[in-house]
Design an enzyme around this catalytic site. Sequence first.
Site, PDB file in Angstrom:
ATOM      1  CB  ALA A 132       0.173   7.073  -3.859  1.00 21.63           C
ATOM      2  CE  LYS A 161      -4.863   5.528   4.707  1.00 21.32           C
ATOM      3  NZ  LYS A 161      -6.059   4.955   3.895  1.00 21.32           N
ATOM      4  NE  ARG A 187       0.273   1.584   3.223  1.00 17.10           N
ATOM      5  CZ  ARG A 187       1.155   2.324   3.590  1.00 17.10           C
ATOM      6  NH1 ARG A 187       2.522   2.002   3.655  1.00 17.10           N
ATOM      7  NH2 ARG A 187       1.101   3.524   3.690  1.00 17.10           N
ATOM      8  CG  ASP A 235      -3.047   8.087  -1.554  1.00 21.01           C
ATOM      9  OD1 ASP A 235      -2.928   8.446  -0.121  1.00 21.01           O
ATOM     10  OD2 ASP A 235      -2.907   6.826  -1.943  1.00 21.01           O
TER      11      ASP A 235
HETATM   12  O1  MRU Z   1      -4.635   2.915   2.227  1.00 15.91           O
HETATM   13  P1  MRU Z   1      -3.059   3.379   2.045  1.00 15.91           P
HETATM   14  O2  MRU Z   1      -2.250   2.680   3.378  1.00 15.91           O
HETATM   15  O3  MRU Z   1      -2.617   2.796   0.647  1.00 15.91           O
HETATM   16  O4  MRU Z   1      -2.901   4.915   2.369  1.00 15.91           O
HETATM   17  C1  MRU Z   1      -1.563   5.446   2.108  1.00 15.91           C
HETATM   18  C2  MRU Z   1      -1.477   7.083   2.362  1.00 15.91           C
HETATM   19  O5  MRU Z   1      -2.539   7.571   2.539  1.00 15.91           O
HETATM   20  C3  MRU Z   1      -0.291   7.529   2.137  1.00 15.91           C
HETATM   21  O6  MRU Z   1      -0.153   8.748   2.773  1.00 15.91           O
HETATM   22  C4  MRU Z   1       0.019   8.048   0.528  1.00 15.91           C
HETATM   23  O7  MRU Z   1      -0.166   6.990  -0.228  1.00 15.91           O
HETATM   24  C5  MRU Z   1       1.529   8.614   0.380  1.00 15.91           C
HETATM   25  S1  MRU Z   1       2.636   7.219   0.348  1.00 15.91           S
HETATM   26  C6  MRU Z   1       4.054   7.934   0.092  1.00 15.91           C
END
Ligand code: MRU
Length: 349
Positions: free
Chosen positions: A50, A250, A48, A239
Site C-alpha cells: 500500500a 492480503k 506493490r 491496505d
Molecule cells: O497485493 P499486494 O502485494 O500489493 O498486497 C500487499 C499487502 O497486502 C500488504 O500487506 C499491505 O499492502 C501492507 S504493505 C506495508
Amino acid sequence: MRTPFQTIAWVDGHVKMLDQRRLPGSVDYLHLDDAAGVAEAIRTLAIRGAPAIGCAAAYGVAVEARRLRGAARDDFSATLAHAFELLAGSRPTAVNLFWALHRMRAVWATGASDPPATIAERLLLEAHAILAEDVAANRRMGDLGAALVPDDARILTHCNAGALATAGHGTALGVIRSAAAAGKRVAVFADETRPVLQGARLTAWELQQDGIPVTLLPDVAAGHLMARSRIDLVIVGADRVAANGDVANKIGTFPLAVLAARHGIPFYVACPLSTLDLSIETGSAIPIEERGREEVAGYGAETWAPDGVPVFNPAFDVTPAELVTALITEAGVVRKPDRASLRALVGSP
Ligand code: MRU
C-alpha cells in the site's frame, strides 16, 4: 538498519523502481518516464504494497507533469488529468493510492494558473515529501512497535509489509527490523502467501538481506504452528482501515487473525495514517480487488488447473476490528481499535 535495495526513487528525471515481479531471481530496476508506465507497473505488481503504491502514484503524476512541462496549458491540463485517472484505475484496494493522488491534486489546484514547468516542479517536491514522510512514519512505527515485541519472539507475518512495500524500512517488517536493531532476538515465520507468493519471494528475500532469521511456511501450516505454541505474536500490514477499525489486508490475513484469537496470540497491524480511510464506515464497504484466473490456475508459464474451471481470486480480505489486538501507527499504538479511538488518533472531532 538500511536495506541494500531501493524500492522506489527519483533518478535523473525518471521514476526508478525495483521490479518485484522478478525477485528473488533477479534484482532489476525499471526506469519509467510517464504515468502510463507507472500505472502499468502498479497494476502488474512490479511495485506493490500500500505505501509503495502511494509513492509510485505520486511519482507517476510528477513524471507525467515533467514530461509535459513544455506543453501549452490546455494540453498540459488535459493530459495530466488523464494521468490521474490512469493511476487511480490501476488498483482499487490500497487507499494510499487515492490518498497520494488527492495530495498531488491539491498541489496542482493551488497554482493551476502557473506555467506548466512551475507546476511540474511543485508536483515533484510533493512526491518527494510523500516518500520522505513514509520512511519517517515507518521508522516511528518501528520504534513504537518494537516495544511490543518480547525478546526471543517468534513472529508470524503474512504477505510482504517490508521495505519492499513502502518507501523504506517497512510497516510490519519495520517493527521487526527495529526490534532486531534494538538488540532483541527475533525469529520470523513467513507465510508463503498464495497465490502471488509475496511471502516466499519477497519477505524471505528481504529478511535474508538483513540477516534476520526467517523460516518460510505454507499458509495452511499457520494453525499447526500456533497450536504447538511456536508463535508469540502475529504482525501484518494493511491496505485500508475502515472507520470502525476493520482491516483490509492480503487474502489470508483474516483466517490468521481468527487462528490467533483461538490460541490467545496477539495480532498486531502496523500501518501509517495514510492507510486509514475514515470515510468508510466498516470493512464490508472496502473495495476488494479480484485478480486474474492465471494466478490461481497455475504459476508463471505453468497451469495446473483443468481448462475451463472457474477461479475466484480475491487479493484481499477484511479482518474485523474485534480480532485486532492493536494498531501500530506513527501517531501511536491503539489497543482494540474502534471508531472513537481512531478518530482520536487522527485528531478528528
Ligand atoms: O497485493 P499486494 O502485494 O500489493 O498486497 C500487499 C499487502 O497486502 C500488504 O500487506 C499491505 O499492502 C501492507 S504493505 C506495508
